[in-house]
Write a protein that holds these residues in place. Structure first.
Motif, PDB file in Angstrom:
ATOM      1  N   ARG A  67       0.858  -1.185   0.000  1.00  0.00           N
ATOM      2  CA  ARG A  67       0.000   0.000   0.000  1.00  0.00           C
ATOM      3  C   ARG A  67       0.894   1.235   0.000  1.00  0.00           C
ATOM      4  O   ARG A  67       1.943   1.248   0.634  1.00  0.00           O
ATOM      5  CB  ARG A  67      -0.911   0.021   1.222  1.00  0.00           C
ATOM      6  CG  ARG A  67      -1.968  -1.062   1.215  1.00  0.00           C
ATOM      7  CD  ARG A  67      -2.945  -0.884   2.353  1.00  0.00           C
ATOM      8  NE  ARG A  67      -3.863  -2.006   2.404  1.00  0.00           N
ATOM      9  CZ  ARG A  67      -4.976  -2.102   1.669  1.00  0.00           C
ATOM     10  NH1 ARG A  67      -5.290  -1.114   0.852  1.00  0.00           N
ATOM     11  NH2 ARG A  67      -5.750  -3.160   1.756  1.00  0.00           N
ATOM     12  N   GLU A 123      -6.709   4.421   0.645  1.00  0.00           N
ATOM     13  CA  GLU A 123      -6.654   2.968   0.717  1.00  0.00           C
ATOM     14  C   GLU A 123      -6.709   2.306  -0.660  1.00  0.00           C
ATOM     15  O   GLU A 123      -6.563   1.091  -0.761  1.00  0.00           O
ATOM     16  CB  GLU A 123      -7.807   2.447   1.587  1.00  0.00           C
ATOM     17  CG  GLU A 123      -7.714   2.850   3.038  1.00  0.00           C
ATOM     18  CD  GLU A 123      -6.519   2.211   3.731  1.00  0.00           C
ATOM     19  OE1 GLU A 123      -6.287   1.000   3.507  1.00  0.00           O
ATOM     20  OE2 GLU A 123      -5.808   2.916   4.477  1.00  0.00           O
ATOM     21  N   ALA A 140      -1.950   1.366  -4.574  1.00  0.00           N
ATOM     22  CA  ALA A 140      -0.868   0.417  -4.322  1.00  0.00           C
ATOM     23  C   ALA A 140       0.430   0.989  -4.877  1.00  0.00           C
ATOM     24  O   ALA A 140       0.417   1.855  -5.760  1.00  0.00           O
ATOM     25  CB  ALA A 140      -1.174  -0.929  -4.973  1.00  0.00           C
ATOM     26  N   PHE A 151      -7.555  -2.146  -6.198  1.00  0.00           N
ATOM     27  CA  PHE A 151      -6.888  -0.844  -6.137  1.00  0.00           C
ATOM     28  C   PHE A 151      -7.242  -0.033  -7.381  1.00  0.00           C
ATOM     29  O   PHE A 151      -7.400  -0.573  -8.470  1.00  0.00           O
ATOM     30  CB  PHE A 151      -5.376  -1.022  -6.037  1.00  0.00           C
ATOM     31  CG  PHE A 151      -4.913  -1.562  -4.717  1.00  0.00           C
ATOM     32  CD1 PHE A 151      -4.770  -0.721  -3.625  1.00  0.00           C
ATOM     33  CD2 PHE A 151      -4.638  -2.913  -4.552  1.00  0.00           C
ATOM     34  CE1 PHE A 151      -4.352  -1.205  -2.395  1.00  0.00           C
ATOM     35  CE2 PHE A 151      -4.220  -3.419  -3.334  1.00  0.00           C
ATOM     36  CZ  PHE A 151      -4.084  -2.562  -2.248  1.00  0.00           C
TER      37      PHE A 151
END
Length: 229
Positions: free
Chosen positions: A98, A118, A121, A154
């Motif tokens: 992350r 969040e 990546a 992601f």
């Protein structure tokens, strides 16, 4: 013969999950991979000179700390893959984590804006053995991270390199990454940040990885030269 006196590797390679048993081989690969090519020495020196003169915002100026590969699992890597040839020799490695606010972010506004999200990546620790370059290994490893990140939900994959790493930059741009800006590190490096939009329609290759905490499904295939383990 390849660089470092090693025989040029086979054009067929396997992408597979990293395991703890691979640690010694990965450390040996890290020790052999130089960040810059000899022919780029002038560009490297020019980068050092520009970075030394770059503005240094006191609250965001980056200072890198050396990290051994043994520490990567404790850093929160989500998955790690290796490229191997002849069934065992490690010819490349890449990881994904992350995105986090590391020293390479510097004072680059777009990267600072990613902090806390969040859905982003970060591709990390891409290495290819000198004698194995120009065989598609780097591209296969980057594609694996792109596909895995997309499959995991992601929305963006980011990475950084430095300005004189021309071959790596061409690879990233060819695979759909766009440059978002430059940060400065250690008064020495120009760190180029790239981002790829994972919400656009690229076909995932599927596959497995050394996924920390869980495993993904069966492997798929991606091109005639990479065998997915």
């Amino acid at each position: 013969m390849g660089e470092c006196g090693r025989t040029l590797l086979s054009s067929t390679f396997t992408i597979r999950a990293y395991t703890p048993a691979d640690l010694e081989a990965v450390q040996a690969l890290d020790a052999r991979v130089e960040p810059y090519r000899r022919e780029d020495a002038a560009a490297v020196e020019a980068m050092f000179a520009r970075a030394a003169e770059a503005p240094r915002p006191l609250d965001r100026w980056g200072h890198r700390h050396s990290v051994e590969f043994e520490a990567v699992l404790s850093q929160g890597y989500l998955a790690i893959w290796l490229a191997t040839v002849a069934g065992h020799e490690v010819a490349g490695i890449v990881g994904v984590q992350r995105f986090h606010d590391g020293p390479e972010v510097g004072d680059l506004a777009p990267a600072i804006a990613w902090v806390g999200r969040e859905d982003i990546a970060e591709l990390v620790h891409l290495r290819v053995a000198p004698e194995a370059r120009r065989q598609g290994i780097g591209e296969a490893l980057v594609r694996r991270v792109l596909d895995w990140s997309r499959d995991e939900g992601f929305h963006m994959l980011v990475l950084n390199t430095t300005t004189p790493q021309f071959a790596a930059r061409r690879l990233y741009e060819r695979l759909g990454f766009r440059e978002v800006g430059i940060a400065y590190l250690d008064a020495k490096y120009e760190v180029v940040w790239y981002a790829a939009d994972l919400t656009s329609g690229l076909s995932p290759a599927g596959g497995d990885g050394a996924v920390l905490g869980r495993r993904k499904g069966p492997a798929g295939a991606d091109g005639p030269r990479a065998l997915w383990a």
